[in-house]
Design an enzyme around this catalytic site. Structure first.
Site, PDB file in Angstrom:
ATOM      1  N   ASN A  45      42.593  52.863  27.879  1.00  0.00           N
ATOM      2  CA  ASN A  45      42.020  54.123  28.363  1.00  0.00           C
ATOM      3  C   ASN A  45      43.177  55.020  28.782  1.00  0.00           C
ATOM      4  O   ASN A  45      43.783  54.797  29.826  1.00  0.00           O
ATOM      5  CB  ASN A  45      41.086  53.824  29.549  1.00  0.00           C
ATOM      6  CG  ASN A  45      40.555  55.092  30.192  1.00  0.00           C
ATOM      7  OD1 ASN A  45      40.745  56.201  29.668  1.00  0.00           O
ATOM      8  ND2 ASN A  45      39.894  54.946  31.332  1.00  0.00           N
ATOM      9  N   TRP A  46      43.465  56.010  27.949  1.00  0.00           N
ATOM     10  CA  TRP A  46      44.629  56.864  28.221  1.00  0.00           C
ATOM     11  C   TRP A  46      44.366  57.857  29.355  1.00  0.00           C
ATOM     12  O   TRP A  46      45.284  58.534  29.809  1.00  0.00           O
ATOM     13  CB  TRP A  46      45.027  57.634  26.959  1.00  0.00           C
ATOM     14  CG  TRP A  46      45.524  56.777  25.821  1.00  0.00           C
ATOM     15  CD1 TRP A  46      45.607  55.405  25.790  1.00  0.00           C
ATOM     16  CD2 TRP A  46      46.021  57.233  24.563  1.00  0.00           C
ATOM     17  NE1 TRP A  46      46.117  54.993  24.591  1.00  0.00           N
ATOM     18  CE2 TRP A  46      46.382  56.086  23.796  1.00  0.00           C
ATOM     19  CE3 TRP A  46      46.194  58.494  23.981  1.00  0.00           C
ATOM     20  CZ2 TRP A  46      46.906  56.174  22.507  1.00  0.00           C
ATOM     21  CZ3 TRP A  46      46.711  58.581  22.688  1.00  0.00           C
ATOM     22  CH2 TRP A  46      47.073  57.427  21.969  1.00  0.00           C
ATOM     23  N   LYS A  47      43.130  58.008  29.778  1.00  0.00           N
ATOM     24  CA  LYS A  47      42.766  58.990  30.811  1.00  0.00           C
ATOM     25  C   LYS A  47      43.313  60.373  30.417  1.00  0.00           C
ATOM     26  O   LYS A  47      43.350  60.691  29.226  1.00  0.00           O
ATOM     27  CB  LYS A  47      43.250  58.512  32.184  1.00  0.00           C
ATOM     28  CG  LYS A  47      42.765  57.070  32.469  1.00  0.00           C
ATOM     29  CD  LYS A  47      42.969  56.620  33.870  1.00  0.00           C
ATOM     30  CE  LYS A  47      42.455  55.181  34.025  1.00  0.00           C
ATOM     31  NZ  LYS A  47      42.591  54.674  35.374  1.00  0.00           N
ATOM     32  N   HIS A 106      33.069  55.343  34.033  1.00  0.00           N
ATOM     33  CA  HIS A 106      34.338  54.999  34.691  1.00  0.00           C
ATOM     34  C   HIS A 106      34.288  55.458  36.150  1.00  0.00           C
ATOM     35  O   HIS A 106      33.703  56.498  36.467  1.00  0.00           O
ATOM     36  CB  HIS A 106      35.505  55.671  33.957  1.00  0.00           C
ATOM     37  CG  HIS A 106      36.821  55.106  34.385  1.00  0.00           C
ATOM     38  ND1 HIS A 106      37.419  55.476  35.563  1.00  0.00           N
ATOM     39  CD2 HIS A 106      37.616  54.166  33.827  1.00  0.00           C
ATOM     40  CE1 HIS A 106      38.549  54.787  35.706  1.00  0.00           C
ATOM     41  NE2 HIS A 106      38.688  53.987  34.658  1.00  0.00           N
ATOM     42  N   GLU A 123      36.359  56.894  37.898  1.00  0.00           N
ATOM     43  CA  GLU A 123      36.877  58.255  38.104  1.00  0.00           C
ATOM     44  C   GLU A 123      35.820  59.298  37.775  1.00  0.00           C
ATOM     45  O   GLU A 123      35.770  60.363  38.397  1.00  0.00           O
ATOM     46  CB  GLU A 123      38.160  58.444  37.266  1.00  0.00           C
ATOM     47  CG  GLU A 123      39.322  57.647  37.867  1.00  0.00           C
ATOM     48  CD  GLU A 123      40.322  57.104  36.871  1.00  0.00           C
ATOM     49  OE1 GLU A 123      40.371  57.581  35.724  1.00  0.00           O
ATOM     50  OE2 GLU A 123      41.069  56.168  37.247  1.00  0.00           O
ATOM     51  N   GLU A 142      35.629  46.898  36.693  1.00  0.00           N
ATOM     52  CA  GLU A 142      36.861  47.493  37.194  1.00  0.00           C
ATOM     53  C   GLU A 142      36.728  47.732  38.694  1.00  0.00           C
ATOM     54  O   GLU A 142      36.194  48.774  39.110  1.00  0.00           O
ATOM     55  CB  GLU A 142      37.129  48.834  36.502  1.00  0.00           C
ATOM     56  CG  GLU A 142      37.263  48.749  34.996  1.00  0.00           C
ATOM     57  CD  GLU A 142      38.059  49.916  34.426  1.00  0.00           C
ATOM     58  OE1 GLU A 142      39.125  49.665  33.867  1.00  0.00           O
ATOM     59  OE2 GLU A 142      37.624  51.072  34.574  1.00  0.00           O
ATOM     60  N   GLY A 193      44.947  51.418  39.107  1.00  0.00           N
ATOM     61  CA  GLY A 193      46.146  52.242  39.320  1.00  0.00           C
ATOM     62  C   GLY A 193      46.892  51.935  40.600  1.00  0.00           C
ATOM     63  O   GLY A 193      47.758  52.701  41.013  1.00  0.00           O
ATOM     64  N   SER A 220      44.854  47.466  37.014  1.00  0.00           N
ATOM     65  CA  SER A 220      46.231  46.960  37.096  1.00  0.00           C
ATOM     66  C   SER A 220      46.464  45.734  36.225  1.00  0.00           C
ATOM     67  O   SER A 220      47.253  44.858  36.577  1.00  0.00           O
ATOM     68  CB  SER A 220      46.626  46.690  38.557  1.00  0.00           C
ATOM     69  OG  SER A 220      46.562  47.889  39.302  1.00  0.00           O
ATOM     70  N   GLY A 226      44.562  50.857  31.776  1.00  0.00           N
ATOM     71  CA  GLY A 226      44.959  52.236  32.026  1.00  0.00           C
ATOM     72  C   GLY A 226      46.460  52.402  31.807  1.00  0.00           C
ATOM     73  O   GLY A 226      46.934  52.521  30.688  1.00  0.00           O
TER      74      GLY A 226
HETATM   75  P1  13P Z   1      45.009  50.808  35.455  1.00  0.00           P
HETATM   76  O1  13P Z   1      45.211  49.765  34.369  1.00  0.00           O
HETATM   77  O2  13P Z   1      46.015  51.910  35.411  1.00  0.00           O
HETATM   78  O3  13P Z   1      44.859  50.179  36.801  1.00  0.00           O
HETATM   79  O4  13P Z   1      43.614  51.520  35.109  1.00  0.00           O
HETATM   80  C1  13P Z   1      42.512  50.748  34.818  1.00  0.00           C
HETATM   81  C2  13P Z   1      41.436  51.625  34.338  1.00  0.00           C
HETATM   82  O5  13P Z   1      40.916  52.443  35.084  1.00  0.00           O
HETATM   83  C3  13P Z   1      41.046  51.524  32.922  1.00  0.00           C
HETATM   84  O6  13P Z   1      39.879  52.233  32.666  1.00  0.00           O
END
Ligand code: 13P
Length: 251
Positions: A9-11, A96, A98, A168, A174, A214, A235
């Protein structure tokens, strides 16, 4: 059959040319890696989807990070599931944390988005997970259960076949603070049991349940060795081809 999946997931990262370059690098690394135990998915921003799709071969599939809750019409700035399907996109991430936190997406909205995606023939990677306070006060089982029930349990058994769950925990996203493999396995087993209660054990056994938060090239092997962890939603570590391929090959 349950599938193993590693999805990046590149966000909201990478300008267009950078995204295309990353997709090319991932594609080369996947080709080089030979036979893989998992499917590989990358989810760039909307704007990149078409170019990134052209940059990868058939061993890497491309997903969107979101879609609209409505089919079409006067919804400025939105992208519909049907548009994604028309661009050759096979799957979409929905729910997600977010999106839930920063854009106020409720279980009801996510249920609608899921309905849109499935009706357009997309597969859905549906995200769930508790916040830190909910982990600390021991309510995490209730939280993930209600997120699944309210977001997904209106689906038919047939529709369920196109659902992948991503657990998640918000406190692990993150932060560098990954859930331990035991913590993740405990919740994954609970999620599978919850699915079995609704759709039966065979459907639950066939459901892919990813871990996210993470997850990186160093901890993926231990996480993926757990019986109910079927891969990861990645992420930060999906933004570098070398790290991402380290996770893809961790099974
Ligand atoms: P990280 O791997 O940066 O913790 O993010 C996980 C995530 O939100 C994937 O959708």
């Amino acid at each position: 059959m349950r599938k193993y999946i590693v999805a990046g997931n590149w966000k909201m990262n990478k300008r267009l040319s950078e995204g295309v370059r990353l997709a090319e690098e991932i594609n080369v690394a996947v080709e080089k890696a030979g036979a893989l135990k998992c499917d590989v998915v990358i989810a760039p921003p909307f704007l990149h989807l078409t170019e990134v799709s052209k940059a990868v071969g058939n061993k890497v599939s491309v997903a969107a990070q979101n879609c609209a809750a409505e089919a079409s019409g006067a919804y400025t700035g939105e992208v519909s599931a049907s548009m994604l399907q028309s661009a050759g996109i096979a799957s979409v991430i929905i729910g997600h944390s977010e999106r839930r936190t920063f854009y106020g997406e409720t279980d009801a909205v996510l249920a609608k988005k899921t309905g849109q995606a499935l009706s357009c023939g997309l597969k859905v990677i549906f995200c769930i997970g508790e916040e830190l306070s909910q982990r600390d006060n021991g309510r995490y089982f209730d939280i993930v259960k209600s997120q699944i029930e309210n977001g997904l349990f209106h689906l038919s058994a047939d529709e369920w076949k196109n659902i992948v769950i991503a657990y998640e925990p918000v406190w692990a996203i993150g932060t560098g603070r990954t859930a331990t493999s035991a913590q993740a396995q405990e919740v994954h087993a609970f999620i599978r049991q919850t699915i079995a209660g609704k759709y039966g054990q065979p459907s639950a056994d066939d459901t892919t349940i990813l871990y996210g938060g993470s997850c990186n090239e160093n901890n993926a092997k231990e996480l993926f060795a757990q019986p109910d962890i079927d891969g990861g939603l990645i992420g930060g570590a999906s933004l570098t081809a070398e790290k991402f391929i380290g996770i893809v090959t961790a099974f």
